[in-house]
Design a protein around this motif. Sequence first.
Motif, short mmCIF file in Angstrom:
data_model
loop_
_atom_site.label_atom_id
_atom_site.label_comp_id
_atom_site.label_asym_id
_atom_site.label_seq_id
_atom_site.Cartn_x
_atom_site.Cartn_y
_atom_site.Cartn_z
N PHE A 1 0.85 -1.20 0.00
CA PHE A 1 0.00 0.00 0.00
C PHE A 1 0.88 1.24 0.00
O PHE A 1 1.66 1.45 0.93
CB PHE A 1 -0.87 0.03 1.27
CG PHE A 1 -1.79 -1.16 1.42
CD1 PHE A 1 -2.99 -1.21 0.74
CD2 PHE A 1 -1.45 -2.22 2.26
CE1 PHE A 1 -3.84 -2.30 0.89
CE2 PHE A 1 -2.30 -3.31 2.42
CZ PHE A 1 -3.50 -3.35 1.73
N LEU B 1 -10.68 5.69 -2.37
CA LEU B 1 -11.22 4.78 -1.36
C LEU B 1 -10.09 4.21 -0.50
O LEU B 1 -10.15 4.20 0.73
CB LEU B 1 -12.00 3.65 -2.03
CG LEU B 1 -13.27 4.04 -2.81
CD1 LEU B 1 -13.85 2.82 -3.52
CD2 LEU B 1 -14.32 4.66 -1.90
N LEU B 2 -9.05 3.73 -1.17
CA LEU B 2 -7.98 3.02 -0.46
C LEU B 2 -7.21 3.94 0.47
O LEU B 2 -6.81 3.52 1.57
CB LEU B 2 -7.03 2.40 -1.50
CG LEU B 2 -5.95 1.46 -0.99
CD1 LEU B 2 -6.57 0.22 -0.33
CD2 LEU B 2 -5.03 1.04 -2.14
N LYS C 1 -8.14 6.26 2.30
CA LYS C 1 -8.81 6.46 3.59
C LYS C 1 -8.54 5.28 4.52
O LYS C 1 -8.23 5.47 5.71
CB LYS C 1 -10.31 6.64 3.35
CG LYS C 1 -10.62 7.83 2.43
CD LYS C 1 -12.09 7.91 2.11
CE LYS C 1 -12.42 8.58 0.79
NZ LYS C 1 -11.66 9.73 0.35
N ALA C 2 -8.66 4.07 3.99
CA ALA C 2 -8.45 2.90 4.84
C ALA C 2 -6.99 2.79 5.25
O ALA C 2 -6.68 2.42 6.38
CB ALA C 2 -8.91 1.64 4.11
N VAL C 3 -6.07 3.10 4.32
CA VAL C 3 -4.63 3.01 4.63
C VAL C 3 -4.27 4.05 5.69
O VAL C 3 -3.49 3.78 6.60
CB VAL C 3 -3.79 3.17 3.35
CG1 VAL C 3 -2.32 3.36 3.68
CG2 VAL C 3 -3.99 1.95 2.45
N GLY D 1 -6.39 5.27 7.80
CA GLY D 1 -7.29 5.14 8.95
C GLY D 1 -8.08 6.41 9.20
O GLY D 1 -8.40 6.75 10.33
N ASN D 2 -8.42 7.10 8.09
CA ASN D 2 -9.02 8.43 8.21
C ASN D 2 -9.92 8.68 7.00
O ASN D 2 -9.45 8.81 5.87
CB ASN D 2 -7.87 9.47 8.26
CG ASN D 2 -8.38 10.90 8.20
OD1 ASN D 2 -9.58 11.15 8.20
ND2 ASN D 2 -7.44 11.83 8.14
N ALA D 3 -11.23 8.75 7.26
CA ALA D 3 -12.19 8.85 6.17
C ALA D 3 -12.14 10.20 5.45
O ALA D 3 -12.77 10.36 4.40
CB ALA D 3 -13.61 8.60 6.69
N THR D 4 -11.40 11.16 6.00
CA THR D 4 -11.29 12.44 5.30
C THR D 4 -10.09 12.47 4.35
O THR D 4 -9.87 13.45 3.66
CB THR D 4 -11.17 13.61 6.29
OG1 THR D 4 -9.89 13.54 6.93
CG2 THR D 4 -12.25 13.57 7.35
#
Lengths: 443, 443
Positions: free
Chosen positions: A291, A328-329, A331-333, A335-338
Amino acid sequence: MPNAAQPLDLLLLPSWLVPVEPAGVVLKEHGLGIRDGNIVFIGPRTEALALQATEIRELPGMLLTPGLVNAHGHAAMALFRGLADDLPLMTWLKDHIWPAEARWVDEDFVRDGTDLAIAEQLQGGITCFSDMYFYPRIAAERVHHSGMRAQISIPVLDFPIPGARNADEALHQGVELFNDLKHHPRLSIAFGPHAPYTVGDENLEKIRVLADELDAAIQMHVHETADEVAQAVAERGERPLARLARLGLLGPRLQTVHMTQISDDDLALLVESNTSVVHCPESNLKLASGFCPVERLWQAGVNVAIGTDGAASNNDLDLLGETRTAALLAKAVAGNATALDAHRALRMATLNGARALGLEACIGSLEVGKAADITAFDLSGLAQQPVYDPVSQLIYATGRDCVKHVWVAGKILLDNRQLTRLDEQDLAATAARWGQRIGARHE
Amino acid sequence: MPNAAQPLDLLLLPSWLVPVEPAGVVLKEHGLGIRDGNIVFIGPRTEALALQATEIRELPGMLLTPGLVNAHGHAAMALFRGLADDLPLMTWLKDHIWPAEARWVDEDFVRDGTDLAIAEQLQGGITCFSDMYFYPRIAAERVHHSGMRAQISIPVLDFPIPGARNADEALHQGVELFNDLKHHPRLSIAFGPHAPYTVGDENLEKIRVLADELDAAIQMHVHETADEVAQAVAERGERPLARLARLGLLGPRLQTVHMTQISDDDLALLVESNTSVVHCPESNLKLASGFCPVERLWQAGVNVAIGTDGAASNNDLDLLGETRTAALLAKAVAGNATALDAHRALRMATLNGARALGLEACIGSLEVGKAADITAFDLSGLAQQPVYDPVSQLIYATGRDCVKHVWVAGKILLDNRQLTRLDEQDLAATAARWGQRIGARHE
């Protein structure tokens, strides 16, 4: 205001216009005027309609953005699309792709494969792409004829490749191609040392000298996997990026592709040197490479562009889809949806790509004075309803099938989804013939 | 062979047919025969052409698969698509979605939103979906009229919701709906306790009793984020899945949605109880919820289905794209490029979904005796060329725009990309009207 005495060649009147620069702006009820291939007007619809224009296009339900910039790929490999799937990087390369390349790649392959890739990319709203593949002169010629914009990276490896018996021959051909095309309005030639593990110090130093001399860009796969870094450390006691720094290759002209492994020291090197990163999320996922920490890079000030990689690994040249995956990725990498919101994702796919390729003065945003490289997306379909924010809908809910029109340097290359300079049926038939020959041998 | 005396209603002759069961098979030069809504013949083209058929469809360049099964979503939320983006789950829910629902959701909203979702899903090759939203009777009515297949999950929370003043009322309505529709050929009613943190033990026990009595399925968001699990452990000293086990809810009728957090004990509970997991990768990425370890679940023998989640979070109902994301992401999460290969990904989107919903005897694969729920994908476009393996091309290189025809129970609901029972323009206009009302208020 543009010179009123001289009519616009074309006036576009979309529902929404997102210039990318300034950031975060969505213009409604605006028009965009083009003359001699350049953007000469952006302003309110009422002002636009007061201008003389040879052609006026109403684009209801459509969103205009800068043309997408695909900052990394191997165009002609489109003919190997899906030939070998669901395999680790080194198995895929050594047992499948390299043997197939040795068997099949010649000038005809590159011509037909590049045409297929150009057509697919235009249909997907891409106006500029970076290529790194064999027979780069053929690829450049196809780009020239297509009307598209591209950076052609001259592949250099320490061993023989199709079209060049050794690195010196490849470099010599590269310099010749560079000089032949240095005034071409839509083509730029870069050096493409394949990767730290396939190009030794001697050839990297030659590339540095030549790139400095010619003021040419360099594109290179770097830190694609953790194994690549671990092996380099084991063999040389040095991380690949640190080695490139030691050899003097880092800098704003260097485009490091992949970068899934970034230590604090690596990040500092990228920031200090103003080196760009080209993120290829779907390739990294599919080959389980890792990632790339996009948000961390972005917040540190690194210019992050985006690329599809070759269709053999990925298996498409869909930059809009790639950008969605990246958004999309990230945010997950992180750990923050912003992280990497829709507007920044679009910037990554346009202006950041232009900047990585050294083309930000010319393309990457819809601004007066820049080339008219423009994509029109149709947001009127059911899957886009309702439209609260057209950029959110573009990044998160729109497929490349919604690309309606594409202009490069003011010339329409995709008109109502039809290619204007390439024959779709002919290209499909040619690709299918290659597929039958290659597939029969491969099974 | 089917009864030769009775003609087929329809004979389909595609280039490729992928039955999903048996696994990994690609049939070329085969035909599929339908009578009375069911598959009655699959065999070589030559045999197929010897049969009598009322209608014969040649499908050159097309791939037939089982219709896609979208195992988790909130259909009517399509009207909130892109209303609030790039926000963390709890901010998104508490500050945006729940207030918008309180303001806007009524029977009209659910009717129009469900119709929009049905249309989008049919256009994307989905033949069966699971819904969990307010006014479930309205959603069921829309499914009935559309010709599609669905599981309608009755939402249950410990607090009042649109259409039900409390959990008891919701459960009572659910039991009534269950009984009214228990013989419906395309609708099944399940219980939908929202999540462990919104439904207390008392209501979960009632749901267990009712579901046991009616032999009804239960769908529930479980372990969506690490915070959810940590908070439950802090407050109750128990992980949510362990709590559901203690309450007797685990089992083959339970569909646990999301499951990004899976301890060894959790995995053992899922395996022992034969509980299904519904993976929603794009929702988990976009809300930074985490990574569901799909390959680990699969290898342990857990049935993993896939869902788009609602369009408000994601922002589409594109199960093919979701499956591509799942296939790509599973490899990087497992650190193994062979994880969730293309054939298994397609199985996840069809037969595993059917199994999760308790419908595997009826749908999920192309087998004689099953319902004719079928999707035809057109692989003749440039972006799919050349076709070495149609399943690789479908999963890795094909967008939902390549869905050409869709049949549910033998009835054609999408014919050459045109909806046969819904009016696309009318739906788009209705959605746009909702968007204008909601957007004006929201800004």
